[in-house]
Motif scaffolding. Structure first.
Motif, PDB file in Angstrom:
ATOM      1  N   GLY A   1      -5.762  -1.850  -1.673  1.00  0.00           N
ATOM      2  CA  GLY A   1      -4.453  -2.246  -2.203  1.00  0.00           C
ATOM      3  C   GLY A   1      -4.713  -3.278  -3.289  1.00  0.00           C
ATOM      4  N   PRO A   2      -3.693  -3.974  -3.739  1.00  0.00           N
ATOM      5  CA  PRO A   2      -3.900  -4.974  -4.787  1.00  0.00           C
ATOM      6  C   PRO A   2      -4.927  -6.036  -4.396  1.00  0.00           C
ATOM      7  N   ALA A   3      -4.930  -6.487  -3.144  1.00  0.00           N
ATOM      8  CA  ALA A   3      -5.861  -7.550  -2.742  1.00  0.00           C
ATOM      9  C   ALA A   3      -7.305  -7.065  -2.869  1.00  0.00           C
TER      10      ALA A   3
ATOM     11  N   LEU B   1     -13.881  -0.099   1.000  1.00  0.00           N
ATOM     12  CA  LEU B   1     -13.593   1.042   1.880  1.00  0.00           C
ATOM     13  C   LEU B   1     -12.082   1.218   1.959  1.00  0.00           C
ATOM     14  N   GLU B   2     -11.586   2.394   1.622  1.00  0.00           N
ATOM     15  CA  GLU B   2     -10.138   2.642   1.645  1.00  0.00           C
ATOM     16  C   GLU B   2      -9.856   3.874   2.503  1.00  0.00           C
ATOM     17  N   ALA B   3      -8.950   3.717   3.469  1.00  0.00           N
ATOM     18  CA  ALA B   3      -8.665   4.797   4.417  1.00  0.00           C
ATOM     19  C   ALA B   3      -8.001   6.013   3.754  1.00  0.00           C
TER      20      ALA B   3
ATOM     21  N   TYR C   1      -2.701   8.947  -3.067  1.00  0.00           N
ATOM     22  CA  TYR C   1      -1.755   8.270  -2.166  1.00  0.00           C
ATOM     23  C   TYR C   1      -1.653   6.782  -2.511  1.00  0.00           C
ATOM     24  N   VAL C   2      -2.801   6.170  -2.691  1.00  0.00           N
ATOM     25  CA  VAL C   2      -2.827   4.723  -2.979  1.00  0.00           C
ATOM     26  C   VAL C   2      -2.128   4.430  -4.309  1.00  0.00           C
ATOM     27  N   GLU C   3      -2.308   5.336  -5.280  1.00  0.00           N
ATOM     28  CA  GLU C   3      -1.726   5.102  -6.610  1.00  0.00           C
ATOM     29  C   GLU C   3      -0.224   5.355  -6.653  1.00  0.00           C
TER      30      GLU C   3
ATOM     31  N   GLN D   1       5.042   3.266  -3.541  1.00  0.00           N
ATOM     32  CA  GLN D   1       6.061   2.441  -4.220  1.00  0.00           C
ATOM     33  C   GLN D   1       6.239   1.114  -3.512  1.00  0.00           C
ATOM     34  N   ARG D   2       6.042   0.029  -4.211  1.00  0.00           N
ATOM     35  CA  ARG D   2       6.231  -1.281  -3.581  1.00  0.00           C
ATOM     36  C   ARG D   2       6.720  -2.302  -4.587  1.00  0.00           C
ATOM     37  N   ALA D   3       5.952  -3.354  -4.758  1.00  0.00           N
ATOM     38  CA  ALA D   3       6.436  -4.509  -5.507  1.00  0.00           C
ATOM     39  C   ALA D   3       6.651  -4.218  -6.991  1.00  0.00           C
TER      40      ALA D   3
ATOM     41  N   GLY E   1      11.977 -12.586  -1.920  1.00  0.00           N
ATOM     42  CA  GLY E   1      11.445 -13.572  -2.868  1.00  0.00           C
ATOM     43  C   GLY E   1      10.407 -12.996  -3.811  1.00  0.00           C
ATOM     44  N   ALA E   2      10.065 -11.694  -3.655  1.00  0.00           N
ATOM     45  CA  ALA E   2       9.050 -11.024  -4.484  1.00  0.00           C
ATOM     46  C   ALA E   2       7.695 -11.728  -4.419  1.00  0.00           C
ATOM     47  N   LYS E   3       7.289 -12.115  -3.221  1.00  0.00           N
ATOM     48  CA  LYS E   3       6.072 -12.930  -3.072  1.00  0.00           C
ATOM     49  C   LYS E   3       4.851 -12.180  -2.546  1.00  0.00           C
ATOM     50  N   GLY E   4       5.027 -11.040  -1.861  1.00  0.00           N
ATOM     51  CA  GLY E   4       3.912 -10.427  -1.109  1.00  0.00           C
ATOM     52  C   GLY E   4       2.679 -10.132  -1.950  1.00  0.00           C
ATOM     53  N   LEU E   5       2.874  -9.376  -3.011  1.00  0.00           N
ATOM     54  CA  LEU E   5       1.747  -9.016  -3.877  1.00  0.00           C
ATOM     55  C   LEU E   5       1.122 -10.271  -4.494  1.00  0.00           C
ATOM     56  N   ASN E   6       1.964 -11.214  -4.863  1.00  0.00           N
ATOM     57  CA  ASN E   6       1.467 -12.426  -5.520  1.00  0.00           C
ATOM     58  C   ASN E   6       0.652 -13.294  -4.560  1.00  0.00           C
ATOM     59  N   LEU E   7       1.019 -13.292  -3.293  1.00  0.00           N
ATOM     60  CA  LEU E   7       0.210 -14.022  -2.302  1.00  0.00           C
ATOM     61  C   LEU E   7      -1.138 -13.345  -2.111  1.00  0.00           C
ATOM     62  N   ALA E   8      -1.129 -12.023  -2.114  1.00  0.00           N
ATOM     63  CA  ALA E   8      -2.393 -11.280  -1.982  1.00  0.00           C
ATOM     64  C   ALA E   8      -3.332 -11.685  -3.121  1.00  0.00           C
ATOM     65  N   VAL E   9      -2.772 -11.827  -4.314  1.00  0.00           N
ATOM     66  CA  VAL E   9      -3.573 -12.211  -5.481  1.00  0.00           C
ATOM     67  C   VAL E   9      -4.128 -13.626  -5.311  1.00  0.00           C
TER      68      VAL E   9
HETATM   69  P1  RFL Z   1      -1.658  -3.221   0.982  1.00  0.00           P
HETATM   70  O1  RFL Z   1      -1.046  -2.918  -0.354  1.00  0.00           O
HETATM   71  O2  RFL Z   1      -0.905  -2.815   2.199  1.00  0.00           O
HETATM   72  O3  RFL Z   1      -3.084  -2.522   0.973  1.00  0.00           O
HETATM   73  C1  RFL Z   1      -3.858  -2.395   2.147  1.00  0.00           C
HETATM   74  C2  RFL Z   1      -4.795  -1.228   1.948  1.00  0.00           C
HETATM   75  O4  RFL Z   1      -5.669  -1.130   3.072  1.00  0.00           O
HETATM   76  C3  RFL Z   1      -5.780   0.235   3.462  1.00  0.00           C
HETATM   77  N1  RFL Z   1      -6.183   0.258   4.876  1.00  0.00           N
HETATM   78  C4  RFL Z   1      -7.433   0.561   5.286  1.00  0.00           C
HETATM   79  N2  RFL Z   1      -8.530   0.892   4.590  1.00  0.00           N
HETATM   80  C5  RFL Z   1      -9.656   1.155   5.289  1.00  0.00           C
HETATM   81  N3  RFL Z   1      -9.718   1.101   6.663  1.00  0.00           N
HETATM   82  C6  RFL Z   1      -8.615   0.761   7.389  1.00  0.00           C
HETATM   83  N4  RFL Z   1      -8.675   0.700   8.708  1.00  0.00           N
HETATM   84  C7  RFL Z   1      -7.411   0.464   6.691  1.00  0.00           C
HETATM   85  N5  RFL Z   1      -6.162   0.102   7.081  1.00  0.00           N
HETATM   86  C8  RFL Z   1      -5.431  -0.019   5.963  1.00  0.00           C
HETATM   87  C9  RFL Z   1      -4.399   0.795   3.184  1.00  0.00           C
HETATM   88  O5  RFL Z   1      -4.409   2.208   3.060  1.00  0.00           O
HETATM   89  C10 RFL Z   1      -4.055   0.092   1.876  1.00  0.00           C
HETATM   90  O6  RFL Z   1      -4.489   0.829   0.757  1.00  0.00           O
HETATM   91  O7  RFL Z   1      -2.008  -4.761   1.152  1.00  0.00           O
HETATM   92  P2  RFL Z   1      -2.434  -5.893   0.072  1.00  0.00           P
HETATM   93  O8  RFL Z   1      -3.528  -5.405  -0.829  1.00  0.00           O
HETATM   94  O9  RFL Z   1      -2.600  -7.114   0.856  1.00  0.00           O
HETATM   95  O10 RFL Z   1      -1.160  -6.027  -0.886  1.00  0.00           O
HETATM   96  C11 RFL Z   1       0.050  -6.548  -0.416  1.00  0.00           C
HETATM   97  C12 RFL Z   1       1.230  -5.919  -1.156  1.00  0.00           C
HETATM   98  O11 RFL Z   1       1.111  -4.514  -1.142  1.00  0.00           O
HETATM   99  C13 RFL Z   1       2.578  -6.331  -0.556  1.00  0.00           C
HETATM  100  O12 RFL Z   1       2.561  -7.674  -0.147  1.00  0.00           O
HETATM  101  C14 RFL Z   1       3.732  -6.155  -1.562  1.00  0.00           C
HETATM  102  O13 RFL Z   1       3.931  -4.808  -1.858  1.00  0.00           O
HETATM  103  C15 RFL Z   1       5.027  -6.767  -1.014  1.00  0.00           C
HETATM  104  N6  RFL Z   1       6.179  -6.527  -1.895  1.00  0.00           N
HETATM  105  C16 RFL Z   1       6.385  -7.297  -3.035  1.00  0.00           C
HETATM  106  N7  RFL Z   1       5.492  -8.248  -3.379  1.00  0.00           N
HETATM  107  C17 RFL Z   1       5.654  -8.953  -4.538  1.00  0.00           C
HETATM  108  O14 RFL Z   1       4.817  -9.822  -4.825  1.00  0.00           O
HETATM  109  N8  RFL Z   1       6.705  -8.724  -5.401  1.00  0.00           N
HETATM  110  C18 RFL Z   1       7.645  -7.776  -5.126  1.00  0.00           C
HETATM  111  O15 RFL Z   1       8.546  -7.580  -5.943  1.00  0.00           O
HETATM  112  C19 RFL Z   1       7.524  -7.062  -3.889  1.00  0.00           C
HETATM  113  N9  RFL Z   1       8.416  -6.107  -3.569  1.00  0.00           N
HETATM  114  C20 RFL Z   1       7.081  -5.496  -1.597  1.00  0.00           C
HETATM  115  C21 RFL Z   1       8.204  -5.319  -2.462  1.00  0.00           C
HETATM  116  C22 RFL Z   1       6.888  -4.652  -0.518  1.00  0.00           C
HETATM  117  C23 RFL Z   1       7.789  -3.641  -0.265  1.00  0.00           C
HETATM  118  N10 RFL Z   1       7.487  -2.803   0.835  1.00  0.00           N
HETATM  119  C24 RFL Z   1       7.539  -1.390   0.785  1.00  0.00           C
HETATM  120  C25 RFL Z   1       6.819  -3.355   1.984  1.00  0.00           C
HETATM  121  C26 RFL Z   1       9.121  -4.332  -2.210  1.00  0.00           C
HETATM  122  C27 RFL Z   1       8.938  -3.493  -1.105  1.00  0.00           C
HETATM  123  C28 RFL Z   1       9.995  -2.449  -0.866  1.00  0.00           C
END
Ligand code: RFL
Ligand code: PHB
Length: 391
Positions: free
Chosen positions: A11-13, A31-33, A38-40, A43-45, A295-303
């Motif tokens: 994912g982004p992190a 390693l990505e499951a 699918y990963v690309e 739909q999220r942040a 708060g649109a924070k999830g992805l930004n915290l991962a970064v």
């Molecule tokens: P991810 O993106 O969930 O990626 C984790 C990856 O790990 C893989 N995985 C495995 N790989 C190998 N072995 C295993 N056992 C595994 N188990 C899992 C998964 O397939 C996946 O590819 O986590 P990461 O990288 O920490 O990123 C976090 C962000 O994706 C998340 O916080 C944000 O999307 C949250 N979020 C938003 N964040 C923002 O900063 N700004 C936004 O505007 C925002 N809007 C949102 C959001 C999340 C949303 N949803 C769907 C939860 C809006 C929505 C609707």
């Protein structure tokens, strides 16, 4: 296989971490499951903080973002049929955010890593992290039907909320802080130009609504719905009708409708796992914490987590000092809890709980009124939305 940093999850992190390490000359294996498509497509942040934008540029992953992303200098709060704009640069000394979808960040990082970086294995599912408190932790995983072991100096669990890395922290050392909300978001993508230049966060007696966008041609919209809602319960026409009601203003603002191309429901939760490090296992992003999306924070915290890890490891390599790496969990958690606080405040100010009373409604309006009239309250929102400094 052997590597310096074993990264679970693309994912982004995980992807950004692999990029930062590659730039610093440190090898890693990701390693990505799931598979690449699918990963690309997930739909999220949509919103990148200023600090996230800066990091992507610095590591050479910002070119398409700078061409196609939309810089936003504010958001609109809508309540009581009124509109109130929060101006970010004016309140924060020049900060703004970027509308650029997570799907695009992920595509850009995968393309760069495939060209220049180390191994990135798709359909490689981690089963467990072993011996995290030894000098050489291992990741057991399955790739192409064969169980294998990745030997590492460090393992970073970037495997999201449902991943396996967190389970390697012994139960007696783990503490979990959690809150679930009795509602979720029904999110739609629609082929129609956004009806507003900036994002609109609307508080309404029928529930929250959000207008966002992916490009000048594509709108992203969300509606608060009861927990457990099936997206197919909502026809496209019902979605547009409900959005129209919740966004209604006294000044005749109108919502443009268009074909809905995707529809899904996201549950809302706040979750923090402490500590974020055990021995040589580090947790980053959604693997360690979840915020409700308001708060649109999830992805930004991962970064910010992976930037903190990468800086710590580079410092250890360059100076021999492990102080920053040792402080990883405390450094990240300080910022995580500020984001939890902000996301909770945004969520509870804008959503209508099923058991809300008239008193609760008045309080929400008073909080919004305060943001609209007191510079200090608006500044707090603007500073948190555009992002607090990285640790
Ligand atoms: P991810 O993106 O969930 O990626 C984790 C990856 O790990 C893989 N995985 C495995 N790989 C190998 N072995 C295993 N056992 C595994 N188990 C899992 C998964 O397939 C996946 O590819 O986590 P990461 O990288 O920490 O990123 C976090 C962000 O994706 C998340 O916080 C944000 O999307 C949250 N979020 C938003 N964040 C923002 O900063 N700004 C936004 O505007 C925002 N809007 C949102 C959001 C999340 C949303 N949803 C769907 C939860 C809006 C929505 C609707
Ligand atoms: C989005 O565009 O998906 C988005 C924007 C702002 C949020 C959450 C999601 O607070």
């Amino acid at each position: 296989m052997r590597t310096t940093v074993g990264i679970i999850g693309a994912g982004p992190a995980g992807l950004l971490l692999a990029r930062l390490l590659h730039r610093a000359g440190i090898d890693s294996v990701v390693l990505e499951a799931r598979d690449r498509a699918y990963v690309e497509a997930r739909q999220r942040a949509g919103i990148l903080e200023q600090g996230t934008v800066d990091v992507l540029r610095e590591c050479g992953a910002g070119a398409r973002m700078d061409r196609e992303g939309l810089r936003h200098d504010g958001i609109e709060l809508r309540f009581d049929r009124r509109r109130h704009r929060v101006d970010f640069p004016e309140l924060t000394g020049g900060k703004s955010v970027m509308v650029y979808a997570q799907t695009e960040v992920v595509k850009d990082l995968i393309a760069l890593h495939t060209d220049e970086g180390g191994p990135l294995l798709f359909e490689a599912k981690a089963l467990a992290v072993e011996d995290p408190d030894s000098e050489h932790p291992r990741v057991r995983y399955v790739h192409e039907g064969v169980e294998q072991t990745l030997e590492c100096d460090y393992v970073v669990g970037c495997d999201g909320f449902w991943g396996v890395a967190r389970e390697a922290v012994p139960r007696e050392l783990s503490r979990v802080f959690e809150r679930t909300y009795p509602f979720g978001w029904l999110g739609v993508l629609a082929d129609v130009p956004p009806s507003n230049d900036e994002l609109v966060y609307a508080r309404h007696d029928r529930g929250f609504a959000l207008l966002s966008m992916r490009s000048p041609e594509v709108s992203r919209l969300y509606l608060q719905v009861p927990d457990g809602t099936d997206p197919d319960e909502w026809s496209d026409e019902e979605i547009w009708d409900e959005l129209e009601r919740r966004f209604e203003t006294a000044d005749g603002w109108s919502l443009k409708r268009g074909p809905v191309t995707s529809k899904s429901v996201t549950p809302m939760r706040s979750f923090v796992h402490e500590p974020m490090r055990h021995g040589r296992l580090f947790l980053a992003g959604d693997a360690a914490h979840i915020v409700p999306p308001t708060g649109a924070k999830g992805l930004n915290l991962a970064v910010s987590d992976v930037v903190t890890f990468a800086r710590g490891l580079v410092r250890l390599r360059e100076t021999g000092s492990a102080d920053r790496l040792d402080a990883y969990s405390e450094t990240c958690l300080r910022r995580v809890w500020q984001a939890e606080r902000f996301s909770y405040a945004m969520t509870t100010t804008l959503h209508r709980a099923p058991d809300a009373t008239a008193f609760d409604d008045r309080l929400q309006l008073a909080r919004l009124e305060r943001i609209a009239t007191a510079r200090s309250a608006a500044t707090d929102l603007a500073e948190n939305y555009t992002g607090l400094p990285f640790g």
